[in-house]
Design an enzyme around this catalytic site. Structure first.
Site, PDB file in Angstrom:
ATOM      1  NE  ARG A   1      -1.831   6.930   7.193  1.00  0.00           N
ATOM      2  CZ  ARG A   1      -1.174   7.880   6.535  1.00  0.00           C
ATOM      3  NH1 ARG A   1      -1.181   9.105   6.983  1.00  0.00           N
ATOM      4  NH2 ARG A   1      -0.525   7.588   5.433  1.00  0.00           N
TER       5      ARG A   1
ATOM      6  CG  ASP B   1      -1.691  -2.402   5.507  1.00  0.00           C
ATOM      7  OD1 ASP B   1      -0.551  -2.704   5.079  1.00  0.00           O
ATOM      8  OD2 ASP B   1      -2.043  -1.238   5.786  1.00  0.00           O
TER       9      ASP B   1
ATOM     10  CE1 TYR C   1       1.917   4.107   6.689  1.00  0.00           C
ATOM     11  CE2 TYR C   1       0.173   3.083   7.963  1.00  0.00           C
ATOM     12  CZ  TYR C   1       0.574   3.880   6.922  1.00  0.00           C
ATOM     13  OH  TYR C   1      -0.353   4.449   6.117  1.00  0.00           O
TER      14      TYR C   1
ATOM     15  CD  GLU D   1     -11.310   0.078   4.688  1.00  0.00           C
ATOM     16  OE1 GLU D   1     -11.219   0.325   3.461  1.00  0.00           O
ATOM     17  OE2 GLU D   1     -12.397   0.060   5.290  1.00  0.00           O
TER      18      GLU D   1
ATOM     19  CG  HIS E   1       0.526  -1.118  10.042  1.00  0.00           C
ATOM     20  ND1 HIS E   1      -0.765  -0.683   9.844  1.00  0.00           N
ATOM     21  CD2 HIS E   1       1.071  -1.220   8.823  1.00  0.00           C
ATOM     22  CE1 HIS E   1      -0.972  -0.510   8.552  1.00  0.00           C
ATOM     23  NE2 HIS E   1       0.126  -0.830   7.906  1.00  0.00           N
TER      24      HIS E   1
ATOM     25  CG  ASP F   1      -6.398  -3.449   7.752  1.00  0.00           C
ATOM     26  OD1 ASP F   1      -6.474  -3.577   6.501  1.00  0.00           O
ATOM     27  OD2 ASP F   1      -5.962  -2.423   8.282  1.00  0.00           O
TER      28      ASP F   1
ATOM     29  CD  GLU G   1      -2.937  -1.009   2.366  1.00  0.00           C
ATOM     30  OE1 GLU G   1      -3.214   0.085   2.880  1.00  0.00           O
ATOM     31  OE2 GLU G   1      -3.381  -2.084   2.791  1.00  0.00           O
TER      32      GLU G   1
END
Length: 798
Positions: free
Chosen positions: A286, A82, A284, A86, A329, A84, A9
């Site tokens: 976020r 990632d 990362y 999303e 993450h 998850d 991403e």
DNA sequence: CAGTGAGCGAGCTTCCGCTTGACTT
């Protein structure tokens, strides 16, 4: 031909991973989601089982094209977005849009960027999890339905261009409800008693009465009793205690600590963290995880042993408690623990050090404390004085880091206590009674609002900062400081058996960098609470999240879940559009003594306003805008009538009249057909000639400073000072000056070169004239007279 | 940009989550 194409991403992540994987792998980034629901209409085919209409957005077209070309040439495509909801959806969208073949596509995940983790992931690929993808689609579609059906109601019923949504509307609600709590808060006072004793060894001992005393008369009675009392130590208790370090940072805790310790706004924190991330300084930024990779814990361990020794080491694994955390993450941590400080801007350095300290401290020993409590009996009173102290026996993690809290109270009782014995008698030197007041619940800062949202499970690490910006940009809330007011309080001192009374003054209620709801935010919130209480309730997100989880587990069909939500919701939308009255927070505040007409306040097309008379009457009503600091809910008739004294003539300067008035952009001075804005602190009703001249001269000076230089060769080229530093203006286009050049020393030829070689940005001046504001027609045919609990008068009647 | 609080009534606004530049005066 390419052997392997890996898609992640984030481009910074791609760069790191490429190093780990070697030359058989090309690693590219999708830059987040590559497509989204179409913005035309809803982007959802309601009639057809809520089929989503996905569109590749313009700014993603070139990325998609590049990835598509590479994918065609690759033997295997690894979708490494990632782990998850999303991320799974991003993998699926890539699969669809890039038209990948199932036999040459592999889905892999890793939640730490280490060589081991990535090589392991490559060894254990899986398929795209369709259930998880469907959970994401349900989330996306629900948000679109809520946002795109509620917002237009506000355009019709309140004001155009407003917005509502599952996340932002709850954020505003939290602030409005807190503000109402504060407004209705009744402060109560009581007396806090503290005493300074002398031990028989001659040391000072400070103690506090266990309870406060409510009234002044009682307090004086107590002090009088103290005159004849003896004071004796009845107990000395020592208790061991400990403090443990806080877990490593997540996005939300980083925002909170950076706000408290460094004074950063949440947007600022994220921008600085982004730069640190791109420079490879931190992981990362976020994330909702407090987890550290084993590699990271090992590196922290090494650093602690080296710098502080074995005694300070205590490695830990923290568990995430946050509702709805998806943990794709690691926690936010330094990439290299060996660097406790870095080079960079002041902000970058300070944020990095905060992250470094917090992470290292999280793997250090507990601090060991000893708490001492001394109880002091009063011979003719049944309450006791208590002295408490705290001594640090071993500093542990406190050597490196100390967490801050929002509600840090008075810490006057901390520290070492003198040594005393039970039954020892004490002499008082001073007994002080100070009147204290209960305080209303604190207003939210940006960061404490993020904390609250996170607790409610509303919003995600990537949206906290944008949400905070949105509610400010829409005008629902404002971040500002407000001055406090003076308050008197009583102090009684007993010394040498005499009571002396004093009245002192303190400032209370001063606020800095706090979020305040504006009138428009309050009106919109009340409207939504009246009609869509369920959607903007604090647990709406939590309950739909449960259903998304069931979809992810394959126990629920996504479009059935959406249908169950949408049918009643849409019905409510339609009935609200049809029956509800316009909601503009209208309130009659009194009668104008001059005309005898009603004076009302409400939200007008240009914001909150006050009005004398109404449209139906023959004579046109008079209007005036509310000023900063005035609110629909609290403005008085007197204050409102004052506003009609504008515009007002102030005097003359350079033989021209100066007048003051309030316009579309706030209060301004007019002089010689030029406009000068008033500062926040200036009051248009009070401003005098001297201050006006000051403002005029100030603006003139600024204008002069704006121009750095021009050239005799070509008057059209100007070097100017702008908001973002010096720039060159030429032919209505603007050119950035390279960082290594000094603007004041530029020659004509330098400028020509810059103009020819750098890309221009258009100046906004030439924009087409803004069309006058327009109002949407009110659809409501019948105004049902509504009365909400907070509005003191009903809306208009017909 | 600057005194308005509308009219015939187009055509526009808006959501949440994932990611970075491009861009602004």
């Amino acid at each position: 031909m390419i052997d392997n194409l890996v898609i992640v991403e984030s481009p910074a992540k791609a760069k790191t991973i490429e190093k780990f994987l070697g030359k058989d792998f090309i690693v590219k980034s999708s830059f987040g989601h590559i497509r989204d629901l179409s913005k035309k209409n809803l982007g959802i085919d309601i009639e057809n089982n809520y089929t989503p209409d996905y569109i590749v957005s313009d700014d993603k077209k070139s990325i998609v094209k590049e990835l598509k070309d590479l994918a065609k040439k690759a033997t295997t495509v690894w979708l490494a977005s990632d782990e998850d909801r999303e991320g799974e959806a991003i993998a699926w969208h890539l699969y669809k849009v890039l038209e990948l073949k199932p036999e040459k596509t592999k889905r892999i995940v890793f939640h730490e960027i280490t060589k081991d983790a990535i090589q392991n992931a490559i060894k254990t690929p899986r398929n795209i999890d369709e259930n998880l993808v469907n959970a994401q689609q349900a989330r996306r579609i629900l948000d679109r339905l809520v946002g795109f059906e509620l917002s237009p109601i506000l355009w019709k019923k309140v004001k155009p261009s407003l917005s509502a949504g599952r996340v932002q509307s709850v954020a505003v609600r939290i602030l409005v409800e807190r503000e109402r709590e504060i407004m209705s808060f009744k402060s109560e006072s009581s007396f806090k008693l503290s005493a300074l004793f002398k031990t028989h060894k001659g040391d000072d001992l400070k103690a506090e009465l266990e309870d406060k005393i409510k009234f002044q008369k009682e307090t004086i009675d107590f002090l009088n009793k103290c005159k004849e009392s003896t004071f004796k130590i009845s107990d000395v208790a020592k208790k061991p205690g400990k403090k443990s370090p806080a877990p490593p940072f997540t996005t939300s805790t980083l925002q909170q600590e950076a706000s408290r310790k460094l004074g950063f706004s949440v947007a600022q924190t994220m921008a600085v963290a982004q730069r640190l991330y791109e420079a490879g300084r931190i992981t990362y930024m976020r994330t909702d995880s407090v987890n550290l990779s084993t590699l990271a814990i090992g590196a922290a361990k090494k650093e602690i042993l080296k710098e502080y020794g074995e005694k300070y080491l205590q490695t830990r694994n923290f568990k995430t408690k946050t509702k709805g955390a998806q943990e794709a993450h690691e926690a936010i941590r330094p990439t290299f623990f060996g660097q406790s400080t870095i080079s960079g801007t002041d902000q970058e350095r300070r944020l990095y050090e905060l992250i470094w300290k917090r992470t290292v401290a999280s793997q250090m020993s507990d601090a060991i404390l000893e708490k001492t409590t001394i109880t002091i009996d009063i011979s003719n009173y049944n309450k006791k004085f208590i002295a408490s102290g705290e001594v640090l026996k071993f500093d542990g993690f406190l050597k490196v880091y100390f967490e801050s809290f929002d509600d840090e109270g008075d810490e006057d009782m901390k520290g070492l206590l003198p040594s005393v014995n039970v039954n020892e008698e004490l002499k008082y030197q001073l007994i002080n009674a100070t009147q204290r007041f209960t305080h209303y619940p604190p207003r939210y800062t940006e960061a404490s609002l993020v904390k609250k949202l996170e607790e409610l499970g509303i919003g995600r690490p990537s949206t906290y900062a944008p949400t905070i910006s949105t509610i400010q940009n829409r005008g629902y809330v404002i971040k500002e400081e407000r001055p406090g007011v003076d308050r008197e309080y009583v102090v009684l001192n007993l010394q040498n058996n005499k009571i002396i009374e004093e009245t002192k003054t303190e400032i209370t209620g001063a606020e800095k960098n706090k979020l305040f709801p504006n009138d428009i935010g309050i009106v919109v919130n009340d409207f939504l609470v009246d009609h869509f209480d369920e959607i903007i309730s604090y647990n709406f997100t939590a309950s739909v999240e449960e259903e998304f989880d069931e979809i992810a587990d394959g126990k629920m069909i996504w479009n059935k879940m959406i249908d169950k939500f949408y049918k009643p919701f849409h019905k409510k939308v339609e009935s609200t559009l049809e029956t509800s009255a316009r909601s503009v927070g209208e309130r009659i505040i009194g009668i104008d003594p001059v005309s005898g007409k009603n004076v009302t306040v409400k939200i007008g097309p240009y914001g909150p306003m006050v009005q004398i008379g109404n449209k139906e009457e023959e004579e046109k009503p008079k209007f005036a805008s509310l000023q900063r600091g005035q609110h629909l809910e609290s403005i008085t008739l007197e204050e409102a009538l004052e506003l009609f004294k504008l515009p007002r003539a102030i005097g003359s300067y350079e033989n021209k009249e100066i007048t003051v008035a309030v316009g579309r952009f706030g209060p301004y001075l007019k002089h010689n057909s030029e406009f000068f804005s008033l500062k926040k602190t200036d009051d248009p009703l009070k401003i005098d000639l001297n201050r006006s001249i000051e403002l005029i001269e100030e603006k003139r000076l600024k204008e002069k400073m704006r121009l750095i230089k021009t050239f005799s060769e070509d008057q059209g080229i100007q070097v100017l000072n702008g908001r973002w530093g010096p720039y060159i203006a030429y032919n209505d286009l603007n050119y950035k000056i390279p960082k290594d050049k000094n603007a004041a020393e530029l020659t004509y030829n330098d400028c020509k070169l810059i103009i020819e070689t750098t890309k221009a940005s258009t100046s906004k001046k030439k924009k087409t004239k803004a069309s006058p504001a327009k109002k949407t027609k009110v659809v409501a045919k019948k105004n049902s007279v509504k009365k909400s609990a907070t509005k003191k008068s009903s809306t208009k009647k017909k």
